[in-house]
Design a protein around this motif. Structure first.
Motif, PDB file in Angstrom:
ATOM      1  N   ASN A  18       2.398  -2.360  -5.183  1.00  0.00           N
ATOM      2  CA  ASN A  18       2.544  -1.786  -4.173  1.00  0.00           C
ATOM      3  C   ASN A  18       1.501  -1.615  -2.686  1.00  0.00           C
ATOM      4  O   ASN A  18       0.368  -0.976  -3.666  1.00  0.00           O
ATOM      5  N   PRO A  19       0.844  -3.132  -2.130  1.00  0.00           N
ATOM      6  CA  PRO A  19      -0.217  -2.576  -1.187  1.00  0.00           C
ATOM      7  C   PRO A  19      -0.769  -1.551  -1.296  1.00  0.00           C
ATOM      8  O   PRO A  19      -2.148  -1.104  -0.794  1.00  0.00           O
ATOM      9  N   GLU A  20       0.057  -0.454  -0.301  1.00  0.00           N
ATOM     10  CA  GLU A  20      -0.002   0.823  -0.233  1.00  0.00           C
ATOM     11  C   GLU A  20      -1.588   1.649  -1.164  1.00  0.00           C
ATOM     12  O   GLU A  20      -2.823   2.220  -1.038  1.00  0.00           O
ATOM     13  N   THR A  21      -1.570   0.840  -2.568  1.00  0.00           N
ATOM     14  CA  THR A  21      -2.477   1.451  -3.320  1.00  0.00           C
ATOM     15  C   THR A  21      -3.974   1.004  -3.484  1.00  0.00           C
ATOM     16  O   THR A  21      -4.683   1.042  -4.290  1.00  0.00           O
ATOM     17  N   TYR A  22      -3.520  -0.116  -2.559  1.00  0.00           N
ATOM     18  CA  TYR A  22      -5.129  -1.288  -3.214  1.00  0.00           C
ATOM     19  C   TYR A  22      -6.128  -0.772  -2.234  1.00  0.00           C
ATOM     20  O   TYR A  22      -7.010  -0.645  -1.984  1.00  0.00           O
ATOM     21  N   ILE A  23      -5.261   0.389  -0.874  1.00  0.00           N
ATOM     22  CA  ILE A  23      -6.470   1.151   0.088  1.00  0.00           C
ATOM     23  C   ILE A  23      -7.498   1.659  -0.656  1.00  0.00           C
ATOM     24  O   ILE A  23      -8.287   1.686  -0.295  1.00  0.00           O
ATOM     25  N   GLU A  24      -7.090   2.379  -1.446  1.00  0.00           N
ATOM     26  CA  GLU A  24      -7.843   3.553  -2.335  1.00  0.00           C
ATOM     27  C   GLU A  24      -9.250   2.910  -2.491  1.00  0.00           C
ATOM     28  O   GLU A  24     -10.225   2.921  -3.033  1.00  0.00           O
ATOM     29  N   HIS A  25      -9.303   1.341  -3.207  1.00  0.00           N
ATOM     30  CA  HIS A  25     -10.251   0.691  -4.052  1.00  0.00           C
ATOM     31  C   HIS A  25     -11.284   0.015  -2.766  1.00  0.00           C
ATOM     32  O   HIS A  25     -11.591  -0.829  -3.841  1.00  0.00           O
ATOM     33  N   LEU A  26     -10.823  -0.217  -1.552  1.00  0.00           N
ATOM     34  CA  LEU A  26     -11.520  -1.379  -0.629  1.00  0.00           C
ATOM     35  C   LEU A  26     -12.800  -0.589   0.496  1.00  0.00           C
ATOM     36  O   LEU A  26     -13.642  -2.049  -0.002  1.00  0.00           O
ATOM     37  N   ASN A  27     -12.944   0.848  -0.350  1.00  0.00           N
ATOM     38  CA  ASN A  27     -14.621   1.466   0.008  1.00  0.00           C
ATOM     39  C   ASN A  27     -15.586   0.526  -0.306  1.00  0.00           C
ATOM     40  O   ASN A  27     -14.991   1.124  -2.803  1.00  0.00           O
ATOM     41  N   GLY A  28     -16.485   0.381  -0.552  1.00  0.00           N
ATOM     42  CA  GLY A  28     -17.826   0.009  -1.257  1.00  0.00           C
ATOM     43  C   GLY A  28     -18.268  -1.265  -0.769  1.00  0.00           C
ATOM     44  O   GLY A  28     -18.309  -2.033  -0.282  1.00  0.00           O
ATOM     45  N   LEU A 109      -4.721  -9.731  -1.980  1.00  0.00           N
ATOM     46  CA  LEU A 109      -3.474 -10.085  -2.512  1.00  0.00           C
ATOM     47  C   LEU A 109      -3.403  -9.087  -4.115  1.00  0.00           C
ATOM     48  O   LEU A 109      -2.451  -8.723  -4.511  1.00  0.00           O
ATOM     49  N   GLU A 110      -4.646  -8.285  -4.333  1.00  0.00           N
ATOM     50  CA  GLU A 110      -5.394  -7.621  -4.785  1.00  0.00           C
ATOM     51  C   GLU A 110      -5.984  -6.757  -4.635  1.00  0.00           C
ATOM     52  O   GLU A 110      -7.581  -7.099  -4.325  1.00  0.00           O
ATOM     53  N   ALA A 111      -6.723  -5.315  -5.337  1.00  0.00           N
ATOM     54  CA  ALA A 111      -7.378  -4.515  -5.451  1.00  0.00           C
ATOM     55  C   ALA A 111      -7.811  -4.031  -6.672  1.00  0.00           C
ATOM     56  O   ALA A 111      -6.560  -2.910  -6.750  1.00  0.00           O
ATOM     57  N   SER A 112      -8.844  -3.437  -7.220  1.00  0.00           N
ATOM     58  CA  SER A 112      -8.630  -2.680  -8.262  1.00  0.00           C
ATOM     59  C   SER A 112     -10.389  -1.628  -8.209  1.00  0.00           C
ATOM     60  O   SER A 112     -11.250  -2.031  -7.227  1.00  0.00           O
ATOM     61  N   GLU A 113     -10.354  -1.173  -8.963  1.00  0.00           N
ATOM     62  CA  GLU A 113     -11.380  -0.575  -9.416  1.00  0.00           C
ATOM     63  C   GLU A 113     -12.566  -1.722  -9.589  1.00  0.00           C
ATOM     64  O   GLU A 113     -13.877  -1.448  -9.246  1.00  0.00           O
ATOM     65  N   THR A 114     -12.765  -2.617 -10.289  1.00  0.00           N
ATOM     66  CA  THR A 114     -13.429  -4.164  -9.893  1.00  0.00           C
ATOM     67  C   THR A 114     -13.738  -5.029  -9.833  1.00  0.00           C
ATOM     68  O   THR A 114     -14.124  -6.137  -9.325  1.00  0.00           O
ATOM     69  N   HIS A 115     -12.079  -5.737  -9.249  1.00  0.00           N
ATOM     70  CA  HIS A 115     -12.018  -6.660  -8.151  1.00  0.00           C
ATOM     71  C   HIS A 115     -11.269  -6.840  -6.560  1.00  0.00           C
ATOM     72  O   HIS A 115     -10.429  -5.955  -6.915  1.00  0.00           O
ATOM     73  N   LEU A 116     -11.715  -7.289  -6.217  1.00  0.00           N
ATOM     74  CA  LEU A 116     -10.784  -7.353  -5.087  1.00  0.00           C
ATOM     75  C   LEU A 116     -11.119  -9.070  -4.473  1.00  0.00           C
ATOM     76  O   LEU A 116     -11.717  -9.578  -4.779  1.00  0.00           O
ATOM     77  N   LYS A 117      -9.370  -9.444  -4.502  1.00  0.00           N
ATOM     78  CA  LYS A 117      -8.786 -10.408  -4.214  1.00  0.00           C
ATOM     79  C   LYS A 117      -8.238 -11.051  -3.430  1.00  0.00           C
ATOM     80  O   LYS A 117      -7.119 -10.296  -2.659  1.00  0.00           O
TER      81      LYS A 117
END
Length: 139
Positions: A18-28, A109-117
């Protein structure tokens, strides 16, 4: 049979990203790790002089800024920043950037606590890792 089809449909949708879940990981703070060009060529980054800082507010607007990291949580920045708007479109999370000189879009394409693609309009894929600051015991 219907019961199993319904369960299968639920599993497929619950496992999809769900791309909406990626938003929380973008900041930083993000450090480029690898770029895969549209032709398949990969470029690895072992050391980076600059990192990206992304800041997005609750209105899904913000900025991206290039920083030079120092030691003990210090950063050196130019006065430049790219305006950023986040939009969910067609089941994708898109980042719209603008400066006085250009406008462009990237798709997360992907966003997590450790990676952004992310992928750009040239179909180049950028893989970032969360930046880890340099801490030295200086007295």
């Amino acid at each position: 049979m219907r019961k199993y089809s319904f369960i299968l449909i639920i599993l497929v949708f619950s496992c999809s990203n769900n791309p909406e879940t990626y938003i929380e990981h973008l900041n930083g703070y993000w450090e480029i790790e690898e770029v895969t060009l549209a032709n398949g060529t990969k470029k690895q980054y072992q050391f980076n002089e600059t990192i990206d800082y992304i800041s997005i507010n609750d209105s899904l607007q913000g900025f991206r800024k290039k920083l030079k990291p120092g030691i003990n949580d210090t950063y050196f920045a130019s006065g430049d920043a790219e305006k950023l708007i986040v939009k969910i479109e067609n089941d994708s999370l898109n980042l719209y950037y603008s400066t006085p000189y250009a406008k462009w879009k990237e798709t997360v394409l992907e966003a997590s606590e450790t990676h952004l693609k992310v992928s750009n309009s040239d179909n180049n894929i950028y893989l970032y890792k969360r930046y880890t600051p340099i801490h030295l015991d200086v007295e």
